[in-house]
Motif scaffolding. Structure first.
Motif, mmCIF file in Angstrom:
data_model
loop_
_atom_site.group_PDB
_atom_site.id
_atom_site.type_symbol
_atom_site.label_atom_id
_atom_site.label_comp_id
_atom_site.label_asym_id
_atom_site.label_seq_id
_atom_site.Cartn_x
_atom_site.Cartn_y
_atom_site.Cartn_z
ATOM 1 N N THR A 257 0.837 -1.207 0.000
ATOM 2 C CA THR A 257 0.000 0.000 0.000
ATOM 3 C C THR A 257 0.870 1.254 0.000
ATOM 4 O O THR A 257 0.619 2.208 -0.742
ATOM 5 C CB THR A 257 -0.924 0.006 1.244
ATOM 6 N N LEU A 258 1.905 1.235 0.827
ATOM 7 C CA LEU A 258 2.806 2.386 0.914
ATOM 8 C C LEU A 258 3.554 2.600 -0.398
ATOM 9 O O LEU A 258 3.542 3.708 -0.957
ATOM 10 C CB LEU A 258 3.818 2.176 2.053
ATOM 11 N N TRP A 259 4.187 1.554 -0.926
ATOM 12 C CA TRP A 259 5.049 1.725 -2.100
ATOM 13 C C TRP A 259 4.254 1.982 -3.375
ATOM 14 O O TRP A 259 4.689 2.739 -4.245
ATOM 15 C CB TRP A 259 5.980 0.524 -2.252
ATOM 16 N N GLU A 260 3.075 1.382 -3.488
ATOM 17 C CA GLU A 260 2.242 1.686 -4.651
ATOM 18 C C GLU A 260 1.747 3.130 -4.583
ATOM 19 O O GLU A 260 1.683 3.828 -5.603
ATOM 20 C CB GLU A 260 1.061 0.710 -4.715
ATOM 21 N N GLY A 261 1.395 3.577 -3.371
ATOM 22 C CA GLY A 261 0.965 4.961 -3.190
ATOM 23 C C GLY A 261 2.084 5.933 -3.520
ATOM 24 O O GLY A 261 1.866 6.952 -4.196
ATOM 25 N N LEU A 262 3.298 5.621 -3.073
ATOM 26 C CA LEU A 262 4.450 6.479 -3.366
ATOM 27 C C LEU A 262 4.731 6.521 -4.863
ATOM 28 O O LEU A 262 4.981 7.592 -5.428
ATOM 29 C CB LEU A 262 5.687 5.973 -2.611
ATOM 30 N N SER A 263 4.687 5.364 -5.530
ATOM 31 C CA SER A 263 5.002 5.348 -6.965
ATOM 32 C C SER A 263 3.970 6.132 -7.768
ATOM 33 O O SER A 263 4.316 6.872 -8.691
ATOM 34 C CB SER A 263 5.115 3.910 -7.486
ATOM 35 N N MET A 264 2.687 6.033 -7.397
ATOM 36 C CA MET A 264 1.643 6.782 -8.104
ATOM 37 C C MET A 264 1.810 8.283 -7.881
ATOM 38 O O MET A 264 1.662 9.090 -8.805
ATOM 39 C CB MET A 264 0.255 6.324 -7.632
#
Length: 416
Positions: A251-258
């Motif tokens: 959740t954190l890393w997908e949010g950061l990448s987006m």
């Protein structure tokens, strides 16, 4: 009075005509100012970007602080520490910083939380003060006042500031107090403050294994990602990438990448470098090739404006993404950039660059890149730490360059 008042009005900070006139007027009368007036000017002018490069203004303000150094009050010292720390021209003014540091040691017990936090944040940016044990031990003892009575910004300033001081990074009691203070303040923090705390906690050795802290940092950060500036995101990416505890937090890393993808067009070369550095440490980031393709386009566009440190980080980061080893255009652009800044590289940056090109198996036919890297290694070898010497030797051995260059072998301490 005008300087202090206008600096509080955000819409006026971009009025260059106004600030040019105020800067000129302040420089002319700084000698006649009281200690409080000097402190107000230092603090206020430091908020105005167009005045940060006004060398005449900062020169006379620094001299004015020295005139009043024996009479400065707690609020004056804190305002000058915070203000001067934002001005690159003041970083080398060692006497000014020593005077402020000495004055603050005696005044810290009298300071309010905001002033203590300003001193921590300000003094932590000055290399010559980082080893002054008396200063940092006194500031560390005052943290309980900030933790108990300080605002979210005060807590953020202390977390960010103390994380830069190596002698403090392992102080268990101090960081436990700051962790508790952050936990109570987190819900009231702005995206800017949360990003600063992520970056700060990532620099504290004793916090690296605190799973509860990092999970709470993640939960607090994710809802704020859409409101963060490119620099806030850069701080979060680098900060979270230093905690292996969260590498599986999709959740954190997908949010950061987006969030990063949505702002890439507004990012500086330094911010792009931070994204590459952070995501290259996280498995999730490496798996997302669309993200890396977008990032590589930003690097190609901005690599000519990057510093030696930023280029070294980009070479190292992209070399860890195996799918990019065949992207000749990217590597050719980075080759040109590296050759242009080799004279500015430190031993550590050179080692990172050599290892990166070797890891990417980038061996251009003309050998110009490796010849230049070899000459730089011979020049910097006397300054290299044992780890850098080994790293360079490993990088050059992959490209089979060591066999034919006796001067390089000798410089790296290898048998001829």
């Amino acid at each position: 009075g005008c300087v202090g008042g206008f600096s509080r009005v955000s819409v006026l900070r971009d009025n260059q005509r106004l600030w040019k006139a105020l800067g000129r007027a302040a420089a002319e009368i700084a000698e006649a100012m009281s200690r409080q007036e000097v402190a107000i000017c230092v603090h206020s002018f430091s908020k105005v970007e167009s005045q940060l490069g006004n060398s005449q203004l900062w020169q006379v303000l620094g001299e004015a602080v020295m005139v009043h150094k024996k009479h400065l009050g707690p609020r004056d010292v804190a305002a000058c520490a915070r203000g001067f720390s934002k001005v690159s021209l003041m970083q080398e003014k060692r006497k000014v910083w020593e005077a402020l540091g000495k004055a603050s040691v005696f005044m810290i017990p009298e300071m309010v939380p905001q002033d203590i936090a300003s001193c921590v944040r300000g003094f932590s940016t000055v290399g010559s003060l980082l080893g002054v044990e008396k200063l940092w031990s006194t500031l560390a003892k005052a943290v309980s006042k900030v933790a108990g009575q300080g605002t979210p910004q005060d807590v953020t300033d202390c977390i960010v500031g103390f994380s830069r001081v190596e002698a403090i990074q392992g102080a268990t009691a101090l960081w436990a107090e700051l962790t508790r203070a952050w936990t109570f303040s987190a819900a009231q923090m702005t995206p800017f403050q949360v990003a600063g705390c992520v970056r700060g906690f990532s620099g504290a050795k004793v916090c690296s294994s605190d799973r509860e802290l990092w999970e709470l940092l993640s939960k607090t950060t994710v809802p704020l990602l859409g409101q963060m500036t490119p620099q806030d995101l850069a701080d979060c990416v680098v900060g979270f990438s230093k905690s292996e505890l969260l590498f599986n937090d999709s959740t954190l890393w997908e949010g950061l990448s987006m969030a990063v993808l949505s702002c890439l067009g507004q990012c500086s070369p330094g911010q792009v470098t931070s994204f590459a550095e952070g995501f290259s440490r996280a498995d999730l980031g490496i798996a997302d090739l669309r993200f890396w393709e977008a990032l590589s386009r930003s690097v190609t566009l901005g690599v000519s404006k990057m510093s030696a440190e930023e280029i070294a980080h980009c070479v190292d980061s992209f070399s860890r993404v195996s799918a990019f080893h065949s992207k000749d255009e990217l590597w050719e652009d980075m080759e040109k950039a590296v050759v242009s800044v080799l004279g500015e590289m430190t031993p550590q940056q050179l080692t990172r660059t050599v290892q990166g090109f070797a890891r990417a198996r980038f061996f251009p036919v003309d050998q110009i890149l490796w010849e230049n890297l070899a000459r730089a290694a011979v020049r910097l070898a006397p300054q290299m730490a044992p780890g850098d010497l080994r790293g360079c030797a490993e990088g050059f051995s992959v490209v089979d360059y060591l066999r034919s260059d006796r001067a390089l072998r000798k410089a790296l301490g290898l048998p001829e």
